[in-house]
Design a protein around this motif. Structure first.
Motif, PDB file in Angstrom:
ATOM      1  N   THR A 136      -0.757 -13.779   3.680  1.00  0.00           N
ATOM      2  CA  THR A 136      -1.018 -13.437   5.008  1.00  0.00           C
ATOM      3  C   THR A 136       0.059 -13.540   6.214  1.00  0.00           C
ATOM      4  O   THR A 136       0.861 -14.281   5.575  1.00  0.00           O
ATOM      5  CB  THR A 136      -2.362 -14.365   5.462  1.00  0.00           C
ATOM      6  OG1 THR A 136      -1.994 -15.772   5.386  1.00  0.00           O
ATOM      7  CG2 THR A 136      -3.474 -14.197   4.531  1.00  0.00           C
ATOM      8  N   GLY A 137      -0.274 -12.900   7.045  1.00  0.00           N
ATOM      9  CA  GLY A 137       0.888 -12.824   7.959  1.00  0.00           C
ATOM     10  C   GLY A 137       2.046 -12.046   7.674  1.00  0.00           C
ATOM     11  O   GLY A 137       2.099 -11.033   6.910  1.00  0.00           O
ATOM     12  N   LYS A 138       3.389 -12.349   8.355  1.00  0.00           N
ATOM     13  CA  LYS A 138       4.516 -11.735   8.139  1.00  0.00           C
ATOM     14  C   LYS A 138       5.692 -12.698   7.809  1.00  0.00           C
ATOM     15  O   LYS A 138       5.532 -13.901   8.245  1.00  0.00           O
ATOM     16  CB  LYS A 138       4.936 -11.125   9.485  1.00  0.00           C
ATOM     17  CG  LYS A 138       4.071  -9.813   9.744  1.00  0.00           C
ATOM     18  CD  LYS A 138       4.434  -9.134  10.964  1.00  0.00           C
ATOM     19  CE  LYS A 138       3.632  -8.107  11.285  1.00  0.00           C
ATOM     20  NZ  LYS A 138       3.833  -7.381  12.599  1.00  0.00           N
ATOM     21  N   VAL A 139       6.506 -12.342   6.765  1.00  0.00           N
ATOM     22  CA  VAL A 139       7.811 -13.127   6.652  1.00  0.00           C
ATOM     23  C   VAL A 139       8.950 -12.382   6.493  1.00  0.00           C
ATOM     24  O   VAL A 139       8.962 -11.240   6.124  1.00  0.00           O
ATOM     25  CB  VAL A 139       7.500 -13.813   4.918  1.00  0.00           C
ATOM     26  CG1 VAL A 139       8.736 -14.558   4.596  1.00  0.00           C
ATOM     27  CG2 VAL A 139       6.285 -14.594   5.199  1.00  0.00           C
ATOM     28  N   LEU A 195      11.552  -7.257   6.445  1.00  0.00           N
ATOM     29  CA  LEU A 195      10.199  -7.730   6.931  1.00  0.00           C
ATOM     30  C   LEU A 195       9.162  -7.523   5.828  1.00  0.00           C
ATOM     31  O   LEU A 195       9.157  -6.403   5.247  1.00  0.00           O
ATOM     32  CB  LEU A 195       9.601  -7.190   8.098  1.00  0.00           C
ATOM     33  CG  LEU A 195       8.194  -7.435   8.834  1.00  0.00           C
ATOM     34  CD1 LEU A 195       8.515  -8.908   9.227  1.00  0.00           C
ATOM     35  CD2 LEU A 195       7.870  -6.836   9.932  1.00  0.00           C
ATOM     36  N   LEU A 196       8.180  -8.457   5.683  1.00  0.00           N
ATOM     37  CA  LEU A 196       7.310  -8.444   4.388  1.00  0.00           C
ATOM     38  C   LEU A 196       5.969  -8.635   5.180  1.00  0.00           C
ATOM     39  O   LEU A 196       5.726  -9.489   6.048  1.00  0.00           O
ATOM     40  CB  LEU A 196       7.604  -9.467   3.263  1.00  0.00           C
ATOM     41  CG  LEU A 196       8.623  -9.267   2.555  1.00  0.00           C
ATOM     42  CD1 LEU A 196       8.882 -10.602   1.647  1.00  0.00           C
ATOM     43  CD2 LEU A 196       8.814  -7.876   1.655  1.00  0.00           C
ATOM     44  N   THR A 197       4.922  -7.746   4.857  1.00  0.00           N
ATOM     45  CA  THR A 197       3.466  -8.026   5.568  1.00  0.00           C
ATOM     46  C   THR A 197       2.588  -8.322   4.094  1.00  0.00           C
ATOM     47  O   THR A 197       3.053  -8.318   2.845  1.00  0.00           O
ATOM     48  CB  THR A 197       3.103  -6.687   6.004  1.00  0.00           C
ATOM     49  OG1 THR A 197       3.308  -5.578   5.121  1.00  0.00           O
ATOM     50  CG2 THR A 197       4.107  -6.493   7.224  1.00  0.00           C
ATOM     51  N   PRO A 198       1.348  -8.702   4.508  1.00  0.00           N
ATOM     52  CA  PRO A 198       0.482  -9.096   3.275  1.00  0.00           C
ATOM     53  C   PRO A 198       0.617  -7.931   2.224  1.00  0.00           C
ATOM     54  O   PRO A 198       0.608  -6.968   2.228  1.00  0.00           O
ATOM     55  CB  PRO A 198      -0.755  -9.129   4.040  1.00  0.00           C
ATOM     56  CG  PRO A 198      -0.518  -9.437   5.311  1.00  0.00           C
ATOM     57  CD  PRO A 198       0.853  -8.540   5.738  1.00  0.00           C
ATOM     58  N   ASN A 199       0.426  -8.820   0.990  1.00  0.00           N
ATOM     59  CA  ASN A 199       0.456  -8.049  -0.247  1.00  0.00           C
ATOM     60  C   ASN A 199       1.811  -7.460  -0.604  1.00  0.00           C
ATOM     61  O   ASN A 199       1.935  -6.236  -0.951  1.00  0.00           O
ATOM     62  CB  ASN A 199      -0.700  -7.075  -0.409  1.00  0.00           C
ATOM     63  CG  ASN A 199      -2.113  -7.827  -0.642  1.00  0.00           C
ATOM     64  OD1 ASN A 199      -1.992  -8.970  -1.006  1.00  0.00           O
ATOM     65  ND2 ASN A 199      -3.032  -7.218  -0.196  1.00  0.00           N
ATOM     66  N   GLN A 200       2.910  -7.728  -0.054  1.00  0.00           N
ATOM     67  CA  GLN A 200       4.183  -7.242  -0.294  1.00  0.00           C
ATOM     68  C   GLN A 200       5.073  -8.396  -0.789  1.00  0.00           C
ATOM     69  O   GLN A 200       4.878  -9.380  -0.491  1.00  0.00           O
ATOM     70  CB  GLN A 200       4.904  -6.670   1.113  1.00  0.00           C
ATOM     71  CG  GLN A 200       4.170  -5.499   1.676  1.00  0.00           C
ATOM     72  CD  GLN A 200       5.113  -4.723   2.532  1.00  0.00           C
ATOM     73  OE1 GLN A 200       5.822  -5.505   3.307  1.00  0.00           O
ATOM     74  NE2 GLN A 200       5.189  -3.394   2.940  1.00  0.00           N
ATOM     75  N   SER A 209      -0.851  -5.462  -5.677  1.00  0.00           N
ATOM     76  CA  SER A 209      -2.193  -5.399  -5.658  1.00  0.00           C
ATOM     77  C   SER A 209      -3.012  -6.627  -5.113  1.00  0.00           C
ATOM     78  O   SER A 209      -3.892  -6.669  -4.666  1.00  0.00           O
ATOM     79  CB  SER A 209      -2.989  -4.966  -6.934  1.00  0.00           C
ATOM     80  OG  SER A 209      -2.411  -5.904  -7.694  1.00  0.00           O
ATOM     81  N   SER A 210      -2.118  -7.636  -5.344  1.00  0.00           N
ATOM     82  CA  SER A 210      -2.668  -8.895  -4.877  1.00  0.00           C
ATOM     83  C   SER A 210      -1.243  -9.847  -4.721  1.00  0.00           C
ATOM     84  O   SER A 210      -0.555  -9.703  -5.590  1.00  0.00           O
ATOM     85  CB  SER A 210      -3.522  -9.591  -5.816  1.00  0.00           C
ATOM     86  OG  SER A 210      -2.939  -9.776  -7.246  1.00  0.00           O
ATOM     87  N   PRO A 211      -1.403 -10.704  -3.972  1.00  0.00           N
ATOM     88  CA  PRO A 211      -0.153 -11.604  -3.915  1.00  0.00           C
ATOM     89  C   PRO A 211       0.071 -12.774  -4.787  1.00  0.00           C
ATOM     90  O   PRO A 211       0.864 -13.657  -4.474  1.00  0.00           O
ATOM     91  CB  PRO A 211      -0.279 -12.205  -2.250  1.00  0.00           C
ATOM     92  CG  PRO A 211      -1.594 -12.426  -2.274  1.00  0.00           C
ATOM     93  CD  PRO A 211      -2.351 -11.374  -2.964  1.00  0.00           C
ATOM     94  N   ILE A 212      -0.360 -12.554  -5.889  1.00  0.00           N
ATOM     95  CA  ILE A 212      -0.082 -13.761  -6.855  1.00  0.00           C
ATOM     96  C   ILE A 212       1.246 -13.837  -7.676  1.00  0.00           C
ATOM     97  O   ILE A 212       1.543 -12.717  -8.214  1.00  0.00           O
ATOM     98  CB  ILE A 212      -1.305 -13.649  -7.994  1.00  0.00           C
ATOM     99  CG1 ILE A 212      -2.685 -13.647  -7.406  1.00  0.00           C
ATOM    100  CG2 ILE A 212      -1.000 -14.741  -9.122  1.00  0.00           C
ATOM    101  CD1 ILE A 212      -3.947 -13.575  -8.298  1.00  0.00           C
ATOM    102  N   LEU A 213       1.760 -14.725  -7.537  1.00  0.00           N
ATOM    103  CA  LEU A 213       3.222 -14.889  -7.879  1.00  0.00           C
ATOM    104  C   LEU A 213       3.447 -15.975  -8.745  1.00  0.00           C
ATOM    105  O   LEU A 213       4.022 -16.150 -10.011  1.00  0.00           O
ATOM    106  CB  LEU A 213       4.299 -14.904  -6.716  1.00  0.00           C
ATOM    107  CG  LEU A 213       5.554 -15.128  -7.202  1.00  0.00           C
ATOM    108  CD1 LEU A 213       6.401 -13.984  -7.865  1.00  0.00           C
ATOM    109  CD2 LEU A 213       6.651 -15.421  -5.894  1.00  0.00           C
ATOM    110  N   LEU A 214       2.983 -17.084  -8.350  1.00  0.00           N
ATOM    111  CA  LEU A 214       2.842 -18.160  -9.196  1.00  0.00           C
ATOM    112  C   LEU A 214       1.727 -18.651 -10.192  1.00  0.00           C
ATOM    113  O   LEU A 214       1.929 -19.477 -11.064  1.00  0.00           O
ATOM    114  CB  LEU A 214       3.220 -19.421  -8.240  1.00  0.00           C
ATOM    115  CG  LEU A 214       4.150 -19.324  -7.304  1.00  0.00           C
ATOM    116  CD1 LEU A 214       4.382 -20.521  -6.592  1.00  0.00           C
ATOM    117  CD2 LEU A 214       5.556 -19.219  -8.175  1.00  0.00           C
TER     118      LEU A 214
END
Length: 373
Positions: free
Chosen positions: A238-241, A264-269, A286-291
């Motif tokens: 969520t948010g921006k990084v 810049l990264l936004t949700p699900n990037q 498709s989802s922010p699952i990394l770990l």
């Protein structure tokens, strides 16, 4: 090689635009420098040597000024030229059979210079504050900083002084100040972790992970940054990084300017940073699952949900234990959307709804409340 090649090398090493590009900070300049070299073998060889020499400076990892490095490079190259001139005058030299050229000497001198800068950097880091170019997760001031290591648990909850939450993966560590007192908040990660950052636009939050820096104001995201891995990966929930290489020519600007954003990264990037090439790339997810840990795919949305289920979900997500009177609170339920708020904010909302109180002791939480009717 001819002296013109030596002059060309010196020009490249003292050119800020080239140095930034060679260090991976300006991938958009690839075409510019490729066109500049084109099919010119001398230029291609010089670029290759210059990039190799610049890598030797990366180990220095200090706040040494560009002017200092430029002067040292010039001294090394000038010394190499002098040695070559003396050899040409003598015509006969004990080193003749080694086929030393100005490039051999320059490379040797600059490599030794890189080692010297590294030693100087280690000394300087021990006697200065941790800054943008400090070694990741290497903090010398034990009184001002805390280091948490997760050696054997699947995940471990870490609370920062501003209320931000870190879910530390197994075999990972995080170093951070006991109190955030300056204009920025900085933490140093080795390994993998999930972050929920307390929003504070006036005090940006920075995560240093190997050669990558992530800048946020308040959001949730994962970082995968093992020391032996060839890549650093950031996935935003969520948010921006905003992410950038700590060797980026604008790194200090990104740090000082609260509103300035880099990659810049936004949700699900997801951003992938190639450590050897200093290159960043972006990917839609498709989802922010990394770990592959529970907190990455939980939205913490509840509708008349029994507290036992909520507490169980929080325990799994954060690697904590929640102690409460099951019998007393058996009839309690919660309707709320807690989202990406750090754990402590979630607890505040839950306890406000339940008219309860909570206390945190390391990774154990105690909740005391009255029966719900």
């Amino acid at each position: 090689m001819h002296s013109s090649s030596s002059n060309l090398l010196q020009a490249l090493l003292t050119n800020p635009d080239f140095v930034a590009w060679a260090n991976g900070g300006r991938p958009e300049d690839d075409v510019k420098w490729n066109n500049w070299a084109a099919d010119d073998l001398e230029k291609l060889e010089t670029i290759a040597i210059a990039r190799e020499l610049l890598e030797s400076f990366q180990v220095a990892n200090t706040n040494i000024s560009n002017e200092h490095i430029t002067n040292k490079v010039s001294q090394a190259l000038n010394t190499a030229k002098r040695i070559e001139s003396e050899q040409n005058l003598r015509r006969i030299s004990p080193l003749r059979n080694l086929n030393f050229t100005v490039w051999n000497v320059a490379a040797t001198l600059v490599t030794l210079l890189g080692l010297g800068l590294a030693i100087f950097g280690i000394y300087k880091n021990k006697h200065s504050e941790t800054g943008l170019n400090s070694n990741v997760a290497k903090v010398e001031d034990a009184d001002a900083f805390t280091k948490v290591i997760n050696k054997d648990r699947a995940v471990k909850y870490v609370r920062l002084s501003d209320g931000s939450a870190i879910v530390l993966h197994k075999n990972s560590s995080i170093s951070f100040p006991k109190q955030f007192t300056g204009p920025v908040r900085e933490v140093f990660l080795t390994g993998d972790a999930f972050f929920e950052i307390t929003k504070n636009p006036d005090q940006p939050f920075f995560v240093y992970a190997n050669e990558l820096v992530a800048k946020v104001h308040g959001t949730s995201f994962s970082i995968k940054a093992g020391q032996s891995e060839s890549k650093v990966i950031v996935a935003v929930k969520t948010g921006k990084v905003s992410v950038f290489s700590k060797n980026d020519s604008k790194a200090e600007q990104y740090k000082k300017d609260k509103g300035l954003q880099a990659f810049l990264l936004t949700p699900n990037q997801q951003a992938t940073f190639e450590r050897s090439q200093f290159k960043l790339s972006r990917l839609a997810l498709s989802s922010p699952i990394l770990l592959n840990i529970p907190i990455e795919n939980q939205d913490f949305t509840y509708s008349e949900t029994p507290v036992k289920d909520i507490f169980s979900a929080l325990e799994k997500a954060y690697g904590i234990h929640i102690q409460y009177n099951v019998e007393t609170m058996s009839e309690c339920s919660v309707t709320a959307t807690l989202g990406d708020e750090p754990l402590e904010n979630k607890l505040k909302w839950i306890c406000t709804i339940l008219e309860a109180e909570y206390a945190i002791n390391d990774d154990q939480i105690t909740i005391k409340g009255s029966p719900c009717k």
